[in-house]
Design an enzyme around this catalytic site. Structure first.
Site, PDB file in Angstrom:
ATOM      1  N   GLU A 110       0.411   4.617  13.726  1.00 49.32           N
ATOM      2  CA  GLU A 110       0.738   5.744  12.784  1.00 49.32           C
ATOM      3  C   GLU A 110       0.628   7.316  13.729  1.00 49.32           C
ATOM      4  O   GLU A 110       1.413   7.788  13.403  1.00 49.32           O
ATOM      5  CB  GLU A 110      -0.232   6.052  11.559  1.00 49.32           C
ATOM      6  N   HIS A 125      -9.798   2.461   0.716  1.00 49.17           N
ATOM      7  CA  HIS A 125      -8.494   2.138   0.369  1.00 49.17           C
ATOM      8  C   HIS A 125      -7.968   1.624  -0.656  1.00 49.17           C
ATOM      9  O   HIS A 125      -8.408   0.500  -0.989  1.00 49.17           O
ATOM     10  CB  HIS A 125      -7.856   1.162   1.744  1.00 49.17           C
ATOM     11  N   PHE A 139       1.830  -3.546   3.786  1.00 47.57           N
ATOM     12  CA  PHE A 139       2.239  -5.069   4.359  1.00 47.57           C
ATOM     13  C   PHE A 139       3.861  -5.019   4.082  1.00 47.57           C
ATOM     14  O   PHE A 139       4.249  -4.817   3.004  1.00 47.57           O
ATOM     15  CB  PHE A 139       1.482  -6.072   3.502  1.00 47.57           C
ATOM     16  N   LYS A 184      -9.045   8.297   3.539  1.00 45.33           N
ATOM     17  CA  LYS A 184      -9.626   7.137   3.025  1.00 45.33           C
ATOM     18  C   LYS A 184     -11.200   6.691   3.705  1.00 45.33           C
ATOM     19  O   LYS A 184     -11.898   5.788   3.413  1.00 45.33           O
ATOM     20  CB  LYS A 184      -8.747   5.842   3.678  1.00 45.33           C
ATOM     21  N   CYS A 197       0.824  -1.175  -0.061  1.00 44.45           N
ATOM     22  CA  CYS A 197      -0.032   0.035   0.015  1.00 44.45           C
ATOM     23  C   CYS A 197       0.957   1.284   0.100  1.00 44.45           C
ATOM     24  O   CYS A 197       0.430   2.369  -0.005  1.00 44.45           O
ATOM     25  CB  CYS A 197      -0.924  -0.032   1.167  1.00 44.45           C
ATOM     26  N   HIS A 255      -2.090   7.982   6.455  1.00 48.93           N
ATOM     27  CA  HIS A 255      -2.478   6.606   5.893  1.00 48.93           C
ATOM     28  C   HIS A 255      -3.644   6.081   6.327  1.00 48.93           C
ATOM     29  O   HIS A 255      -4.665   5.769   5.844  1.00 48.93           O
ATOM     30  CB  HIS A 255      -1.234   5.750   6.058  1.00 48.93           C
TER      31      HIS A 255
END
Length: 416
Positions: free
Chosen positions: A317, A341, A402, A336, A166, A306
């Site tokens: 985060e 996403h 990831f 988002k 991502c 994010h």
């Protein structure tokens, strides 16, 4: 080092298939989520996503060519076509030697996953004879969108794909930025596309407990930083930015939206899918972007988070942001909540939002955060009550993937 400015942008998204429509819906706090229409979800745990709506590929691609391209490449061609038109660049009439210094770095996390699914279904439902479409491999491979964009415009500069889950398209934009700064190109088309609302993707993310299952309320399901969040909402689409060396842009009288000032990349080095609770990788990426831009954390107007709406990810985060900003108060917003996403394309579409925010002096707020998590660190101010119109000088744009990948880009107003 050379300076890098943004002279064109394009968007295909759950909030609209043009930059203007996308921006207006962000400011209005609209949600792009709704029931999945691409396949029967009755046996799945999640029945909704943020799909692109009303996309007509024939506006951008010849009918004879269409069969060669997976949907993620179709989105890429459409967004890049918008960006090139917006930039005023006329590659068709540009001398060949100038096109030698123009390139493409394009990202996707999943590439042609729908093509992969379709071909395996056809094979498994047959008699076992290996019959595959001759376009199977070039439709599926992740790098093909970058190649197709370069073929369309006859661009002979650096051309490749970045894959960091991502964080992929933010990585592509930072890589294009570095390419121009180092004098290896004057123009770069950078961005990302994703078309992964498929049975295997939804099923896989459901199995990993990553997706929201709020099937009774799709529009309210993506709720970053809310105490009741239960996972992310999958989105799809593409975004493209034309990055240009400043002197080249000025020489041709280009319209400049803003400047890309810094890019920081790092790793959590922690877990296969989870983000580090201490936010170290995030803080390292943000700190490197700020240092490269030659500013200090206190100069930044807001952080474009994010923030996917997962219980652990959002908090890690914020801990990274706290580490980066120390005791300085910082405004944070999470797009988002509206777009869903976009996986590998998230960094690109949120870069477009960041540039527009700098250009228009406006910050889209976060929707659906009705009960802010009580564990949000002191000093973090969440923008949850609509959009805010204020001077925006610098925006820090975060993406994480990831594998522990982190990428942060820093955009600012263009100042001669």
């Amino acid at each position: 080092m050379k300076r890098v400015v943004i002279t064109g942008m394009g968007v295909i998204s759950p909030l609209g298939n043009s930059v203007g429509e996308f921006w207006n819906n962000l400011l209005a706090g609209a949600s792009g989520a709704g029931p999945i229409t691409k396949f029967d979800t009755s046996k799945f745990k999640t029945h909704f996503a943020a799909e692109v709506k009303g996309f007509d590929p024939l506006v951008y691609i010849d009918k004879k060519e269409l069969k060669k391209y997976d949907l993620f490449t179709q989105y890429a061609l459409a967004a890049s076509a918008q960006a090139v038109t917006d930039s005023g660049l006329d590659f068709d009439h540009m001398p060949a030697e100038q096109r030698y210094d123009a390139g493409v770095i394009w990202a996707s996390g999943n590439g042609g996953i729908s093509t992969f699914e379709e071909q395996l279904k056809e094979f498994s439902n047959g008699d076992g004879t290996p019959r595959f479409n001759p376009f199977f491999i070039p439709k599926m491979i992740v790098d093909i969108a970058a190649g197709v964009i370069s073929i369309r415009y006859k661009l002979h500069g650096p051309n490749y794909c970045t894959v960091s889950a991502c964080a992929s398209s933010n990585t592509a934009i930072i890589s294009a930025f570095d390419t121009i700064r180092l004098g290896k190109a004057t123009i770069m088309i950078a961005g990302g596309s994703e078309a992964a609302i498929t049975e295997s993707s939804v099923g896989g993310f459901n199995a990993s407990q990553a997706l929201s299952k709020r099937n009774d309320d799709p529009a309210g399901a993506s709720r970053p930083f809310d105490a009741t969040r239960d996972g992310f909402v999958m989105g799809e689409g593409a975004a493209a930015l034309v990055l240009e060396e400043l002197e080249h842009a000025l020489a041709r009288g280009a319209h400049i939206y803003g400047e890309l000032l810094g890019g920081g990349m790092a790793a959590d080095a922690y877990h296969l899918t989870g983000t580090a609770p201490d936010g170290l990788g995030a803080a390292l990426g943000m700190g490197r972007a700020i240092k490269e831009a030659g500013i200090v954390a206190g100069d930044i107007t807001y952080v474009n988070a994010h923030a996917t709406s997962t219980p652990v990810g959002d908090m890690s985060e914020l801990e990274g942001i706290r580490k980066t900003f120390g005791n300085k108060r910082v405004l944070v917003t999470a797009p988002k909540s509206m777009t869903g996403h976009l996986l590998g394309a998230a960094g690109a579409i949120e870069s477009v939002m960041s540039v527009l925010s700098v250009y228009h002096d406006a910050i889209p707020g976060t929707i659906n955060c009705n009960q802010p998590d009580p564990m949000i660190p002191d000093g973090i101010e969440l923008l949850t009550a609509g959009s805010r119109h204020t001077e925006v000088n610098f925006v820090l744009n975060n993406t994480f993937g990831f594998g522990g990948h982190t990428a942060s880009s820093l955009f600012g107003k263009y100042k001669p």
